[in-house]
Structure formats: C-alpha cells, structure tokens
Design a protein around this motif. Structure first.
Motif, PDB file in Angstrom:
ATOM      1  N   GLU A  93     -40.830 -22.693 -35.701  1.00  0.00           N
ATOM      2  CA  GLU A  93     -39.972 -22.283 -36.809  1.00  0.00           C
ATOM      3  C   GLU A  93     -39.115 -23.466 -37.260  1.00  0.00           C
ATOM      4  OE1 GLU A  93     -36.507 -19.001 -37.559  1.00  0.00           O
ATOM      5  OE2 GLU A  93     -38.123 -18.500 -36.171  1.00  0.00           O
ATOM      6  N   SER A  96     -32.917 -24.404 -39.985  1.00  0.00           N
ATOM      7  CA  SER A  96     -32.194 -24.173 -41.241  1.00  0.00           C
ATOM      8  C   SER A  96     -31.381 -25.419 -41.565  1.00  0.00           C
ATOM      9  CB  SER A  96     -31.263 -22.960 -41.101  1.00  0.00           C
ATOM     10  OG  SER A  96     -30.186 -23.295 -40.247  1.00  0.00           O
ATOM     11  N   ASP A  97     -30.896 -25.512 -42.784  1.00  0.00           N
ATOM     12  CA  ASP A  97     -30.103 -26.676 -43.180  1.00  0.00           C
ATOM     13  C   ASP A  97     -28.858 -26.817 -42.318  1.00  0.00           C
ATOM     14  OD1 ASP A  97     -31.889 -27.464 -45.129  1.00  0.00           O
ATOM     15  OD2 ASP A  97     -30.868 -26.396 -46.740  1.00  0.00           O
ATOM     16  N   ASP A  98     -28.209 -25.688 -42.003  1.00  0.00           N
ATOM     17  CA  ASP A  98     -26.994 -25.722 -41.181  1.00  0.00           C
ATOM     18  C   ASP A  98     -27.289 -26.241 -39.772  1.00  0.00           C
ATOM     19  OD1 ASP A  98     -25.513 -24.742 -43.295  1.00  0.00           O
ATOM     20  OD2 ASP A  98     -25.592 -22.658 -42.599  1.00  0.00           O
ATOM     21  N   GLU A  99     -28.356 -25.710 -39.157  1.00  0.00           N
ATOM     22  CA  GLU A  99     -28.721 -26.136 -37.806  1.00  0.00           C
ATOM     23  C   GLU A  99     -29.068 -27.626 -37.788  1.00  0.00           C
ATOM     24  OE1 GLU A  99     -30.855 -22.115 -36.026  1.00  0.00           O
ATOM     25  OE2 GLU A  99     -31.973 -23.369 -37.433  1.00  0.00           O
TER      26      GLU A  99
END
Length: 148
Positions: A93, A96-99
């Motif tokens: 997977e 995300s941009d934040d992670e």
C-alpha cells in the motif's frame, strides 16, 4: 507470503479462469524476477529485491503509458492501464502524503541536512525506508520542499 508465491497462485487462477491478460502480465513479471535472480546469481530473490523488480516493471509501464497518451495511441493506453492495475495489486500500500511527509522530515533530522546540498544524503537514507511504498519522484519533491 512472498510475492513469487502469490504470483504463482494467481497464475493458476488466471489459467483456470482463462484470463489471458492477467496471465500474460503475471508471466512477464515472473520472467523479470527470474532474470533478476539469474543476474544476481541467486536461487531466489529476497522480498526487497522482488519489490524492486515490481517497482521497475510498474515504472516502465507508467512511462510507456505517458508516451502512448501523448502520441494518441488509445488502443495501447487501455492495455497498459490494465497491466498497471494488475501489477499495482502486488505492490505494498502506498504511503499517504502525510505519512511520507513525516518520514521525510524525520530523515532530514536524522542526517542533519541543512540545505539542498545535502539532498543526496537525505535521499540515500530515505529511499530504503519507503521502497515500494512511494514513487521516487514524489519523495524527491517532498525532500526538496522540506530542504528549502
């Protein structure tokens, strides 16, 4: 479960279901993995090496897709989109941009990077952490943004 084992299972299912497209893509990916194992003189690839091969196959198809779209070859675009979807199913997977931003900031602090001159240091420390979970271009953009 190793990616090769998963590919073998899905190949059997595709044969039974007479899904020629999926079968063809799985065979191409397996051949690439076998070629990589031969090149590295190993019997079997590690999971990280399998991910590297998968990422390379995915990138090749995405690059081709971009070229075909520019050339207006819609007949080839739909085939490539299907291949990309099939290969994407075997990838971990995506972050995300934040992670990804958190990992980038943390790595910049770890290597004590000050400016864009330290870009190479940051990227070499960062890429193994996000291998297969984020595209290199996306990572590169975030590192540049955080180093400026």
């Amino acid at each position: 479960m190793a990616i090769v084992e998963l590919l073998n299972q899905d190949m059997k299912q595709a044969m039974k279901a007479r899904d020629k497209e999926k079968l063809s893509v799985i065979r191409m990916v397996k051949a690439s993995m076998q070629n990589e194992a031969i090149k590295l003189q190993k019997d079997a690839l590690s999971e990280e090496e399998e991910l590297t091969v998968l990422a390379r196959e995915l990138k090749q198809r995405k690059d081709s897709l971009h070229e075909f779209k520019e050339a207006g070859r819609e007949d080839l675009v739909s085939n490539l989109e299907t291949e990309i979807d099939i290969i994407q199913a075997y990838m971990p997977e995506q972050l995300s941009d934040d992670e990804l931003e958190k990992i980038v900031v943390q790595t910049i602090e770890e290597v004590q990077a000050q400016s864009k001159k330290d870009m190479g240091k940051v990227m070499s420390a960062l890429m193994p952490k996000v291998k297969g979970k984020a595209e290199g271009s996306r990572v590169n953009q975030l590192v540049q943004k955080n180093l400026s």
